[in-house]
Write an enzyme that holds these catalytic residues in place. Sequence first.
Site, PDB file in Angstrom:
ATOM      1  N   CYS A  17       0.807  -1.220   0.000  1.00  0.00           N
ATOM      2  CA  CYS A  17       0.000   0.000   0.000  1.00  0.00           C
ATOM      3  C   CYS A  17       0.838   1.267   0.000  1.00  0.00           C
ATOM      4  CB  CYS A  17      -0.946  -0.013   1.197  1.00  0.00           C
ATOM      5  SG  CYS A  17      -1.994  -1.478   1.216  1.00  0.00           S
ATOM      6  N   HIS A  32      -2.218   7.754   6.809  1.00  0.00           N
ATOM      7  CA  HIS A  32      -2.529   6.480   6.157  1.00  0.00           C
ATOM      8  C   HIS A  32      -3.940   6.055   6.546  1.00  0.00           C
ATOM      9  CE1 HIS A  32      -1.676   2.816   4.065  1.00  0.00           C
ATOM     10  NE2 HIS A  32      -1.855   2.067   5.140  1.00  0.00           N
ATOM     11  N   GLU A  51      -0.710   5.115  14.283  1.00  0.00           N
ATOM     12  CA  GLU A  51      -0.222   6.238  13.485  1.00  0.00           C
ATOM     13  C   GLU A  51      -0.336   7.558  14.238  1.00  0.00           C
ATOM     14  OE1 GLU A  51      -0.631   8.167   8.995  1.00  0.00           O
ATOM     15  OE2 GLU A  51      -2.011   6.574   9.623  1.00  0.00           O
ATOM     16  N   LYS A 109      -9.169   8.336   3.177  1.00  0.00           N
ATOM     17  CA  LYS A 109      -9.660   6.977   2.929  1.00  0.00           C
ATOM     18  C   LYS A 109     -11.078   6.785   3.462  1.00  0.00           C
ATOM     19  CE  LYS A 109      -5.295   4.354   2.767  1.00  0.00           C
ATOM     20  NZ  LYS A 109      -4.303   5.405   3.097  1.00  0.00           N
ATOM     21  N   HIS A 118      -9.604   2.364   0.453  1.00  0.00           N
ATOM     22  CA  HIS A 118      -8.164   2.137   0.401  1.00  0.00           C
ATOM     23  C   HIS A 118      -7.785   1.655  -0.995  1.00  0.00           C
ATOM     24  CE1 HIS A 118      -4.158   1.338   1.329  1.00  0.00           C
ATOM     25  NE2 HIS A 118      -4.269   0.503   2.348  1.00  0.00           N
ATOM     26  N   PHE A 129       1.734  -3.551   3.902  1.00  0.00           N
ATOM     27  CA  PHE A 129       2.055  -4.893   4.365  1.00  0.00           C
ATOM     28  C   PHE A 129       3.537  -5.165   4.105  1.00  0.00           C
ATOM     29  CE2 PHE A 129      -2.402  -7.050   3.757  1.00  0.00           C
ATOM     30  CZ  PHE A 129      -2.891  -6.310   4.815  1.00  0.00           C
TER      31      PHE A 129
END
Length: 417
Positions: A165, A305, A316, A337, A342, A403
């Site tokens: 991502c 994010h 975060e 998002k 996403h 990831f």
Amino acid sequence: MKPRRVVITGIGAITPLGNSVEEYWNNLEKGVSGAAPITKFDASKFKTQFACEVKGFDAKEYIDRKELRKMDLVSQYGVAVAKQAIDDSNLDLESVDRNRFGVIWGSGIGGLKSFQDEVTSFANGDGTPRFNPFFIPKMIPDLIPGHISMTWGLKGPNFTTVSACASATNAMVDAFNYIRFGISDLFVTGGSEAAVCEAGIGGFNALRALSTRNDSPSSASRPFDATRDGFVLGEGAGAFIFEEYEHAKARGAKIYAEVIGGGMTADAYHMTAPHPEGEGSSRVMAEAIKDAGITPEDVDYINVHGTSTPLGDIGEVNAIKKVFGESAYNVSISSTKSMTGHLLGAAGAVEALACLMSIERGVIPPTINFETPDENLDSKLDCTFNEAKKRDVNIALSNTFGFGGHNFSVIFKKVTD
């Protein structure tokens, strides 16, 4: 050699909120959700039956019909937004040294639908291998920048970054570095993803990563809300023209913003989960800020994010508090998002676009769908819940994590000289 300055002179967007930058931004500002029941396939047997799909996209507006059959949708999105960005830049390609004009593109998955369809067709057949001759080229993600370079004859560095991502931001940081250190003068950069298919939804469902709020898709992506239950899969693309400042200035180009810093770190912790203390995400922001030659107090806006997952969101914001200290309470934060879903490897591109538009328009886009406060979230932070707000933005930072523990941050600044 003194590093050269890098500016952005062209932009493009194909998103769940609209197929142009203006439409995308207008819907972001209004707090519109792009989530709805899936139309691309029958999802009735899946745990998640909704996504943030691109609507009304016609690839024939951008690509010759003969070329289309060679491309997965992920490449079609890429070529289309590249055309938007190149057109927007007003570049005269006949007068540009195309040996110094490259393409660095991000995609976390590539041609997943093409892979799914070809393998399924073979598995359901009689064992005779009747594969489409374009199967491999449609599937591999490096053909996205390949198609872009071939369409416009761009002969500089050309490759794909695959960092889950974080792929698009990885691509942008690489393009930034290649220009400022003198390797190239221009890049088409950004990212695209087209994973709304059976394999995409089923695979992320198996990981228990997706929201299953099937009764209310538009409210399913709810970063920081205590009832968040996973991310909403999105698709689309964002593109930029990164250009050396003097090159842009000499041709009288419109400049959206300057790219002033980038950071890259790894969690080295877990295959899919973020570091519980935000170790990698705090370091990447600190590295980007140091690279930009600014202080945390200089940052006006952070596009986080913020995927709407239980672990990621709080980690975060805790990392932001660690890096920014007391100035964390003065910076505006939002997760777009909540509206786009996403976009996986393309997420960093469309979120960087939100940063550029916040600089240009003086507006912070909201984090929508916030209803129930999370006791683990510091309520004094300005997360721009539910409504956009006016604010002068001089410097904006965009975070993307992936990831495998990939962390990237990129910083943009308003150009005044």
